[in-house]
Design a protein around this motif. Structure first.
Motif, PDB file in Angstrom:
ATOM      1  N   ARG A   1       0.656  -1.426   0.043  1.00  0.00           N
ATOM      2  CA  ARG A   1       0.099   0.063  -0.086  1.00  0.00           C
ATOM      3  C   ARG A   1       0.799   1.258  -0.157  1.00  0.00           C
ATOM      4  O   ARG A   1       0.318   2.262  -0.230  1.00  0.00           O
ATOM      5  CB  ARG A   1      -0.704  -0.103   1.225  1.00  0.00           C
ATOM      6  CG  ARG A   1      -1.701  -1.084   1.213  1.00  0.00           C
ATOM      7  CD  ARG A   1      -3.132  -0.861   2.187  1.00  0.00           C
ATOM      8  NE  ARG A   1      -4.068  -2.062   2.304  1.00  0.00           N
ATOM      9  CZ  ARG A   1      -5.034  -1.847   1.614  1.00  0.00           C
ATOM     10  NH1 ARG A   1      -5.346  -1.103   0.552  1.00  0.00           N
ATOM     11  NH2 ARG A   1      -6.024  -2.924   1.656  1.00  0.00           N
ATOM     12  N   VAL A   2       2.016   1.176   0.317  1.00  0.00           N
ATOM     13  CA  VAL A   2       2.911   2.341   0.170  1.00  0.00           C
ATOM     14  C   VAL A   2       4.167   1.949  -0.464  1.00  0.00           C
ATOM     15  O   VAL A   2       4.706   1.068  -0.716  1.00  0.00           O
ATOM     16  CB  VAL A   2       3.265   2.837   1.762  1.00  0.00           C
ATOM     17  CG1 VAL A   2       2.184   3.063   2.676  1.00  0.00           C
ATOM     18  CG2 VAL A   2       4.141   1.756   2.404  1.00  0.00           C
ATOM     19  N   PRO A   3       4.666   3.434  -1.474  1.00  0.00           N
ATOM     20  CA  PRO A   3       5.705   3.017  -1.931  1.00  0.00           C
ATOM     21  C   PRO A   3       6.908   2.558  -1.150  1.00  0.00           C
ATOM     22  O   PRO A   3       6.767   2.741  -0.063  1.00  0.00           O
ATOM     23  CB  PRO A   3       5.939   4.431  -2.561  1.00  0.00           C
ATOM     24  CG  PRO A   3       4.942   5.285  -2.021  1.00  0.00           C
ATOM     25  CD  PRO A   3       4.054   4.567  -1.091  1.00  0.00           C
TER      26      PRO A   3
ATOM     27  N   ARG B   1       6.067  -1.935   3.067  1.00  0.00           N
ATOM     28  CA  ARG B   1       4.965  -2.487   3.929  1.00  0.00           C
ATOM     29  C   ARG B   1       4.210  -3.375   3.382  1.00  0.00           C
ATOM     30  O   ARG B   1       3.599  -3.095   2.254  1.00  0.00           O
ATOM     31  CB  ARG B   1       4.154  -1.320   4.648  1.00  0.00           C
ATOM     32  CG  ARG B   1       3.482  -1.815   6.038  1.00  0.00           C
ATOM     33  CD  ARG B   1       2.641  -0.657   6.422  1.00  0.00           C
ATOM     34  NE  ARG B   1       1.735  -0.197   5.540  1.00  0.00           N
ATOM     35  CZ  ARG B   1       1.060   0.717   5.815  1.00  0.00           C
ATOM     36  NH1 ARG B   1       1.396   1.795   6.939  1.00  0.00           N
ATOM     37  NH2 ARG B   1       0.308   1.263   4.982  1.00  0.00           N
ATOM     38  N   VAL B   2       3.940  -4.398   3.929  1.00  0.00           N
ATOM     39  CA  VAL B   2       3.160  -5.417   3.038  1.00  0.00           C
ATOM     40  C   VAL B   2       1.915  -5.585   4.112  1.00  0.00           C
ATOM     41  O   VAL B   2       1.933  -5.851   5.237  1.00  0.00           O
ATOM     42  CB  VAL B   2       3.877  -7.010   3.024  1.00  0.00           C
ATOM     43  CG1 VAL B   2       2.695  -7.899   2.482  1.00  0.00           C
ATOM     44  CG2 VAL B   2       5.046  -6.818   2.416  1.00  0.00           C
TER      45      VAL B   2
ATOM     46  N   GLY C   1       4.212  -6.883   7.755  1.00  0.00           N
ATOM     47  CA  GLY C   1       5.472  -6.473   8.323  1.00  0.00           C
ATOM     48  C   GLY C   1       6.114  -5.764   7.007  1.00  0.00           C
ATOM     49  O   GLY C   1       5.588  -5.120   6.025  1.00  0.00           O
ATOM     50  N   THR C   2       7.439  -5.755   6.929  1.00  0.00           N
ATOM     51  CA  THR C   2       8.326  -4.935   5.815  1.00  0.00           C
ATOM     52  C   THR C   2       9.164  -5.764   5.136  1.00  0.00           C
ATOM     53  O   THR C   2       9.889  -6.435   5.429  1.00  0.00           O
ATOM     54  CB  THR C   2       9.114  -3.733   6.269  1.00  0.00           C
ATOM     55  OG1 THR C   2       8.246  -2.987   7.146  1.00  0.00           O
ATOM     56  CG2 THR C   2       9.686  -3.128   5.284  1.00  0.00           C
ATOM     57  N   ALA C   3       8.965  -5.830   3.908  1.00  0.00           N
ATOM     58  CA  ALA C   3       9.622  -6.881   2.884  1.00  0.00           C
ATOM     59  C   ALA C   3      10.488  -5.985   2.276  1.00  0.00           C
ATOM     60  O   ALA C   3      10.465  -4.727   1.935  1.00  0.00           O
ATOM     61  CB  ALA C   3       8.581  -7.171   1.746  1.00  0.00           C
ATOM     62  N   TYR C   4      12.137  -6.368   2.244  1.00  0.00           N
ATOM     63  CA  TYR C   4      13.069  -5.820   1.505  1.00  0.00           C
ATOM     64  C   TYR C   4      13.386  -6.217   0.316  1.00  0.00           C
ATOM     65  O   TYR C   4      14.489  -5.809  -0.580  1.00  0.00           O
ATOM     66  CB  TYR C   4      14.241  -5.806   2.601  1.00  0.00           C
ATOM     67  CG  TYR C   4      14.016  -4.912   3.958  1.00  0.00           C
ATOM     68  CD1 TYR C   4      14.259  -3.605   3.745  1.00  0.00           C
ATOM     69  CD2 TYR C   4      13.324  -5.520   5.070  1.00  0.00           C
ATOM     70  CE1 TYR C   4      13.858  -2.801   4.815  1.00  0.00           C
ATOM     71  CE2 TYR C   4      13.132  -4.790   6.290  1.00  0.00           C
ATOM     72  CZ  TYR C   4      13.249  -3.257   6.073  1.00  0.00           C
ATOM     73  OH  TYR C   4      12.988  -2.585   7.361  1.00  0.00           O
ATOM     74  N   SER C   5      12.739  -7.668  -0.123  1.00  0.00           N
ATOM     75  CA  SER C   5      13.090  -7.981  -1.214  1.00  0.00           C
ATOM     76  C   SER C   5      11.848  -8.882  -1.882  1.00  0.00           C
ATOM     77  O   SER C   5      10.692  -9.082  -1.052  1.00  0.00           O
ATOM     78  CB  SER C   5      14.213  -9.156  -1.047  1.00  0.00           C
ATOM     79  OG  SER C   5      13.817 -10.128  -0.308  1.00  0.00           O
ATOM     80  N   LEU C   6      11.851  -9.296  -3.051  1.00  0.00           N
ATOM     81  CA  LEU C   6      10.757 -10.025  -3.456  1.00  0.00           C
ATOM     82  C   LEU C   6      10.672 -11.415  -2.759  1.00  0.00           C
ATOM     83  O   LEU C   6       9.592 -11.855  -2.498  1.00  0.00           O
ATOM     84  CB  LEU C   6      10.916 -10.493  -5.010  1.00  0.00           C
ATOM     85  CG  LEU C   6       9.842 -11.189  -5.657  1.00  0.00           C
ATOM     86  CD1 LEU C   6       8.658 -10.771  -5.574  1.00  0.00           C
ATOM     87  CD2 LEU C   6      10.271 -11.580  -7.151  1.00  0.00           C
ATOM     88  N   HIS C   7      11.710 -12.021  -2.394  1.00  0.00           N
ATOM     89  CA  HIS C   7      11.730 -13.135  -1.597  1.00  0.00           C
ATOM     90  C   HIS C   7      11.001 -12.818  -0.181  1.00  0.00           C
ATOM     91  O   HIS C   7      10.200 -13.782   0.163  1.00  0.00           O
ATOM     92  CB  HIS C   7      13.426 -13.664  -1.234  1.00  0.00           C
ATOM     93  CG  HIS C   7      13.372 -14.765  -0.593  1.00  0.00           C
ATOM     94  ND1 HIS C   7      13.036 -16.048  -0.946  1.00  0.00           N
ATOM     95  CD2 HIS C   7      13.481 -15.131   0.820  1.00  0.00           C
ATOM     96  CE1 HIS C   7      13.126 -17.002   0.049  1.00  0.00           C
ATOM     97  NE2 HIS C   7      13.613 -16.229   1.178  1.00  0.00           N
TER      98      HIS C   7
END
Length: 82
Positions: free
Chosen positions: A19-21, A29-30, A38-44
């Motif tokens: 929802r956020v850039p 943010r997912v 939580g927060t994703a830092y990669s596609l994985h």
């Protein structure tokens, strides 16, 4: 067993959204439905969040190709400032 069909959004999951850039320091943010995962830092990372949310058979390619994911501020290849 993987059948080549896209998994349905069962397990109470109707909509996965980024929802956020991407944040200036990286990460996104997912959110699934109303729950922030939580927060994703990669596609994985994003794939792992969705697997924990009930999409165990999904891999990175399923995430990139899904119309159910709303990307903001860039696509699956953008994890820092666009």
């Amino acid at each position: 067993m993987r059948t080549g069909r896209r998994p349905c959004w069962g397990h109470g999951i109707r909509d996965a959204r980024d929802r956020v850039p991407p944040a200036e320091g990286g990460g996104r943010r997912v959110q699934v439905d109303t729950a922030v995962l939580g927060t994703a830092y990669s596609l994985h990372d994003l794939t792992a969040f969705l697997q924990e949310a009930g999409l165990q058979n999904w891999d990175d390619l399923d995430v990139v190709g899904s119309d159910l994911i709303e990307w903001r501020g860039g696509g699956a290849d953008v994890w820092g400032t666009p």
